[in-house]
Enzyme design. Structure first.
Site, short mmCIF file in Angstrom:
data_model
loop_
_atom_site.label_atom_id
_atom_site.label_comp_id
_atom_site.label_asym_id
_atom_site.label_seq_id
_atom_site.Cartn_x
_atom_site.Cartn_y
_atom_site.Cartn_z
N CYS A 146 60.62 24.18 23.35
CA CYS A 146 59.23 24.48 23.03
C CYS A 146 58.44 23.22 23.33
CB CYS A 146 59.07 24.87 21.56
SG CYS A 146 57.34 25.12 21.09
N GLU A 191 55.64 29.12 27.68
CA GLU A 191 56.89 28.82 28.38
C GLU A 191 56.71 29.21 29.84
OE1 GLU A 191 59.38 26.76 28.80
OE2 GLU A 191 59.75 27.11 26.67
#
Length: 227
Positions: free
Chosen positions: A2, A106
């Site tokens: 992340c 992402e």
């Protein structure tokens, strides 16, 4: 991993969401559309009696570290190995935090090798809690830096086609126990570190603008599939 996320809600909404007492001093907060490692991020901890909201620097610097530059290599911690890694195994017992967010980014790799940034969020578009650990490091000249790392886990069905890791999003019913400094059972804590249900999440493509940390505005979250 992340490595980018958003937190667009107001500080008043965060105060209500995490039961922060109104008289408590809280940091200035503005909507952030492209939060990145190395920056100061909003975090929630519990001091033993009540929740507190403040800022931590994203990138863990363990208290025993010789150099704060180690933080750039510790923006994430793998849930599966928390109890094995020296930087994390003591923190899981006493120094747990929540990083509030309303989405994370992402990059999805395409067949031609290019990468498409995706915004991932809850279907109801509400604020969620990413599980984190924190620590305080003191430099040789006496400076104190409080830092954090976001815990990641294996992807759910939605994320599998995007990336091989995702942040741990705590279930609302687990948040209080995660923050509770007197929570005794490490096994129970580790059980919380699972992939969030895919059926409660959604994802859509966004602009490559998010690849540059200097871009921090509404254009970062625009759905490019609608253009």
């Amino acid at each position: 991993m992340c490595g980018r996320y958003t937190i667009i809600v107001s500080i008043d909404e965060l105060i209500m969401r995490y039961f922060i007492e109104e008289e408590m001093s809280v940091p200035f907060h503005r909507p952030r559309y492209n939060v990145a490692p190395g920056q100061m991020v909003m975090a929630v901890i519990n001091d033993g009696s009540r929740n507190r909201i403040g800022e931590l620097k994203w990138g863990l610097v363990p208290s025993w570290a010789k150099d704060e530059k180690i933080g750039y290599m510790m923006i994430n911690a793998r849930a599966e190995t928390l109890t094995e890694k020296p930087a994390f195994r003591k923190l899981i017992a006493r120094k747990r935090a929540i990083i509030p967010a309303d989405s994370f980014y992402e990059w999805k790799r395409a067949a031609d090798g290019s990468k498409q940034p995706m915004r991932i969020m809850l279907k109801n578009e509400t604020t969620f809690s990413m599980a984190a650990l924190y620590d305080t490091w003191q430099s040789p000249d006496g400076r104190k830096i409080s830092t954090c790392t976001i815990i990641t886990t294996s992807p759910n069905e939605l994320m599998q086609n995007i990336h091989d890791r995702m942040p741990v999003i705590l279930k609302p019913e687990d948040e209080a126990a995660w923050l509770n400094r007197n929570e005794p059972e490490i096994g129970d804590l580790l059980e919380m570190l699972k992939a969030y249900p895919a059926e409660e999440m959604k994802a859509y493509p966004v602009s490559p603008l998010v690849g540059n940390v200097k871009n921090d505005n509404e254009a970062c979250i625009a759905d490019v599939s609608l253009e």
